[in-house]
Design a protein around this motif. Structure first.
Motif, short mmCIF file in Angstrom:
data_model
loop_
_atom_site.label_atom_id
_atom_site.label_comp_id
_atom_site.label_asym_id
_atom_site.label_seq_id
_atom_site.Cartn_x
_atom_site.Cartn_y
_atom_site.Cartn_z
N THR A 11 -17.11 -27.76 1.30
CA THR A 11 -15.74 -28.13 1.71
C THR A 11 -15.28 -27.35 2.93
O THR A 11 -14.28 -27.69 3.54
CB THR A 11 -14.74 -27.87 0.57
OG1 THR A 11 -14.73 -26.46 0.27
CG2 THR A 11 -15.09 -28.67 -0.67
N ILE A 22 -20.32 -29.39 -2.31
CA ILE A 22 -20.02 -30.79 -2.67
C ILE A 22 -21.27 -31.67 -2.69
O ILE A 22 -21.21 -32.80 -3.16
CB ILE A 22 -18.99 -31.40 -1.70
CG1 ILE A 22 -19.50 -31.36 -0.26
CG2 ILE A 22 -17.65 -30.71 -1.83
CD1 ILE A 22 -18.59 -32.07 0.73
N GLU A 23 -22.39 -31.16 -2.18
CA GLU A 23 -23.63 -31.94 -2.21
C GLU A 23 -24.81 -30.98 -2.14
O GLU A 23 -24.79 -29.99 -1.41
CB GLU A 23 -23.69 -32.92 -1.02
CG GLU A 23 -24.90 -33.84 -1.06
CD GLU A 23 -25.01 -34.74 0.17
OE1 GLU A 23 -25.89 -35.62 0.17
OE2 GLU A 23 -24.23 -34.55 1.12
N TYR A 42 -24.10 -35.42 -5.67
CA TYR A 42 -22.78 -35.15 -5.12
C TYR A 42 -21.97 -34.43 -6.20
O TYR A 42 -22.20 -34.64 -7.40
CB TYR A 42 -22.08 -36.44 -4.72
CG TYR A 42 -22.75 -37.18 -3.59
CD1 TYR A 42 -22.68 -36.70 -2.28
CD2 TYR A 42 -23.45 -38.37 -3.83
CE1 TYR A 42 -23.30 -37.38 -1.24
CE2 TYR A 42 -24.06 -39.05 -2.79
CZ TYR A 42 -23.99 -38.55 -1.51
OH TYR A 42 -24.59 -39.21 -0.47
N ASN A 44 -18.03 -32.89 -7.47
CA ASN A 44 -16.58 -32.84 -7.34
C ASN A 44 -16.15 -31.38 -7.21
O ASN A 44 -16.26 -30.61 -8.18
CB ASN A 44 -15.92 -33.47 -8.58
CG ASN A 44 -14.41 -33.40 -8.54
OD1 ASN A 44 -13.81 -32.92 -7.57
ND2 ASN A 44 -13.77 -33.90 -9.59
N LEU A 59 -17.66 -36.74 3.52
CA LEU A 59 -17.51 -36.94 2.07
C LEU A 59 -16.07 -36.69 1.68
O LEU A 59 -15.62 -35.55 1.60
CB LEU A 59 -18.45 -36.00 1.31
CG LEU A 59 -19.94 -36.18 1.62
CD1 LEU A 59 -20.78 -35.12 0.91
CD2 LEU A 59 -20.40 -37.58 1.24
N THR A 61 -12.39 -36.73 -0.44
CA THR A 61 -11.94 -36.35 -1.78
C THR A 61 -12.00 -37.54 -2.72
O THR A 61 -12.39 -37.41 -3.89
CB THR A 61 -10.50 -35.80 -1.71
OG1 THR A 61 -10.48 -34.67 -0.83
CG2 THR A 61 -10.00 -35.40 -3.09
N LEU A 64 -15.56 -38.18 -3.91
CA LEU A 64 -16.10 -37.14 -4.79
C LEU A 64 -15.36 -37.02 -6.11
O LEU A 64 -15.84 -36.34 -7.02
CB LEU A 64 -16.06 -35.79 -4.07
CG LEU A 64 -16.93 -35.67 -2.80
CD1 LEU A 64 -16.62 -34.38 -2.06
CD2 LEU A 64 -18.42 -35.73 -3.15
N ARG A 65 -14.23 -37.69 -6.25
CA ARG A 65 -13.36 -37.48 -7.41
C ARG A 65 -14.05 -37.78 -8.73
O ARG A 65 -13.82 -37.09 -9.74
CB ARG A 65 -12.09 -38.32 -7.26
CG ARG A 65 -11.07 -38.09 -8.38
CD ARG A 65 -9.72 -38.66 -8.03
NE ARG A 65 -9.04 -37.88 -6.99
CZ ARG A 65 -8.60 -38.38 -5.84
NH1 ARG A 65 -8.79 -39.66 -5.55
NH2 ARG A 65 -7.99 -37.60 -4.96
N LYS A 67 -17.32 -37.67 -9.30
CA LYS A 67 -18.65 -37.06 -9.35
C LYS A 67 -18.63 -35.87 -10.32
O LYS A 67 -17.59 -35.31 -10.62
CB LYS A 67 -19.10 -36.60 -7.96
CG LYS A 67 -19.11 -37.72 -6.92
CD LYS A 67 -20.03 -38.86 -7.34
CE LYS A 67 -20.14 -39.95 -6.28
NZ LYS A 67 -18.93 -40.78 -6.19
#
Length: 232
Positions: A11, A22-23, A42, A44, A59, A61, A64-65, A67
């Protein structure tokens, strides 16, 4: 030998200020061969990405929410990399984030699960002092195509780094000569394997001294130990 080429997206730039992973993308090598046994997920991060980071990886938000959170993938990632030599470009950055994620869960650090870590950025700086050594620059230098890389992605970058690492460390893995391809009368390709005869001669004292002088000059140029001493 089992090696894992790894990359992350985050992030932001600093886990100490709350930035998160995040990944995660990993590519497996066994005896310098890609196995296809990759790891990718991925995550969150439960926070927004900084504007600069979002411009790099794209990517959002919203994406990713739904994930999994890092706690949900930590055990699988730990088991995947356990005992392997891990290869990372700019290793302190990724390890700082991964060690922090494991610490937040009260687990031994990510690094403790690896047999060792290779930092390809540090190696590239030693091999190519004074030159650009970003992943894109190394792709250009070693002829690895990255034309499909519009945004950073952990798995894609790990795949590119695997190709770069294999090129960087190829050296002289065998004494075999390159195969020549000829075409027969029917247009079919014929493989011609030339005979290679290798005669090993011991170096003289003068040649050894001259070689050491050359390596000493290279050491001085890179302000350390030149990579060619690894092949002595």
């Amino acid at each position: 030998m089992r090696q894992i080429v790894l990359d992350t997206e985050t992030t932001g730039l600093n886990p100490r200020t709350g930035d998160r992973v995040i990944e995660v993308g990993c590519v497996e090598l066994k005896n310098r061969m890609l196995t296809g046994n990759n790891f990718h997920c991925y995550i969150n991060p439960e926070r927004d990405s900084e504007e600069g980071a979002l411009a790099v990886h794209g990517l959002t938000t919203e994406f990713l929410r739904d994930k999994p959170k890092f706690a949900e993938i930590a055990a699988e990632l730990r088991d995947y990399i356990s005992g392997a030599e891990v290869i990372i470009h700019n290793a302190p950055f990724d390890l700082g984030f991964l060690n922090n994620e494991f610490k937040l869960l009260g687990l031994p650090t990510f690094t403790e699960h690896c047999s060792s870590v290779i930092d390809t950025l540090a190696n590239a700086k030693e091999m190519h002092p004074g030159k650009r050594n970003s992943l894109d620059a190394l792709c250009d230098r070693y002829g690895v195509s990255n034309s499909h890389r519009k945004l950073h992605g952990a798995l894609l970058d790990a795949e590119l780094l695997a190709d770069v690492y294999l090129s960087m460390t190829r050296g002289q893995n065998s004494l075999s000569m390159d195969l020549e391809v000829e075409t027969g009368n029917d247009g079919a390709e014929l493989e011609v394997v030339p005979l290679a005869i290798v005669i090993e001669l011991a170096a003289s004292a003068d040649e050894i001294a001259e070689h050491e002088s050359l390596l000493g000059g290279l050491d001085k140029a890179v302000k350390g130990t030149c990579v060619w001493r690894n092949y002595i």
